[in-house]
Design an enzyme around this catalytic site. Structure first.
Site, PDB file in Angstrom:
ATOM      1  CD  GLU A 263      -2.408   4.172   2.934  1.00  0.00           C
ATOM      2  OE1 GLU A 263      -3.513   4.231   3.395  1.00  0.00           O
ATOM      3  OE2 GLU A 263      -1.892   3.267   2.013  1.00  0.00           O
TER       4      GLU A 263
ATOM      5  CG  HIS B 115      -2.133  -0.924   1.186  1.00  0.00           C
ATOM      6  ND1 HIS B 115      -3.103  -1.259   2.052  1.00  0.00           N
ATOM      7  CD2 HIS B 115      -2.322  -2.023   0.062  1.00  0.00           C
ATOM      8  CE1 HIS B 115      -3.993  -2.087   1.584  1.00  0.00           C
ATOM      9  NE2 HIS B 115      -3.309  -2.674   0.587  1.00  0.00           N
TER      10      HIS B 115
ATOM     11  CB  CYS C 177      -6.462  -0.857   4.621  1.00  0.00           C
ATOM     12  SG  CYS C 177      -4.746  -1.251   4.978  1.00  0.00           S
TER      13      CYS C 177
ATOM     14  CB  CYS D 117      -2.156   1.567   5.887  1.00  0.00           C
ATOM     15  SG  CYS D 117      -1.692   0.576   4.538  1.00  0.00           S
TER      16      CYS D 117
END
Length: 154
Positions: free
Chosen positions: A83, A81, A109, A112
């Site tokens: 992040e 991801h 999410c 993260c």
């Protein structure tokens, strides 16, 4: 004489995110992330396969093939991801991010969110929603400020 209008800091960083996310190789969703400290960009990230591995647009999306909805079974994905990539980039370059602000094209999410909390990021500015209530609940419990970005038309 008309005064030059500069963008706010949030507008500035969110505009930069629009370029960062174009590096994404995800077939489902392009996401970008910036970590900002003292109004300076410390790290950037976008979602895609780990360095040196084939990208989803090369091999297809396993999540699409298995019909996995967004917000579920995060481990069944080739991508890291945005992040996560931003936090990894900061760590790889020895940048302190405790007390920083993270700008993201969508809310994080739960995976993260846990990394953001442990990294000491104090504030998240995001523009889109990601369907993960547990992430929002954990961020709220940890005292991470969440700000929904609303673009101002100038």
């Amino acid at each position: 004489m008309e005064k030059n209008v500069r963008p706010s800091w949030d507008d500035y960083f969110m505009q930069i995110l629009e370029t960062v996310k174009t590096r994404s190789t995800c077939l489902r969703r392009q996401v970008g992330a910036l970590i900002v400290k003292d109004k300076r960009i410390v790290a950037t990230g976008y979602n895609g396969a780990p360095s040196g591995l084939l990208h989803c647009y090369d091999v297809g999306c396993i999540r699409e093939k298995l019909k996995i909805p967004s917000g579920e079974k995060h481990e069944l994905c080739r991508a890291i991801h945005a992040e996560q990539n931003a936090i990894i980039q900061a760590a790889a370059h020895g940048a302190r991010i405790q007390g920083a602000v993270m700008y993201i094209t969508c809310s994080p999410c739960v995976l993260c969110a846990k990394m953001i909390i442990n990294a000491g990021i104090e504030k998240i500015v995001f523009s889109g929603e990601y369907p993960d209530k547990m992430a929002i609940d954990m961020l709220n419990e940890a005292g991470v400020e969440m700000v929904r970005y609303e673009q101002v038309n100038t």
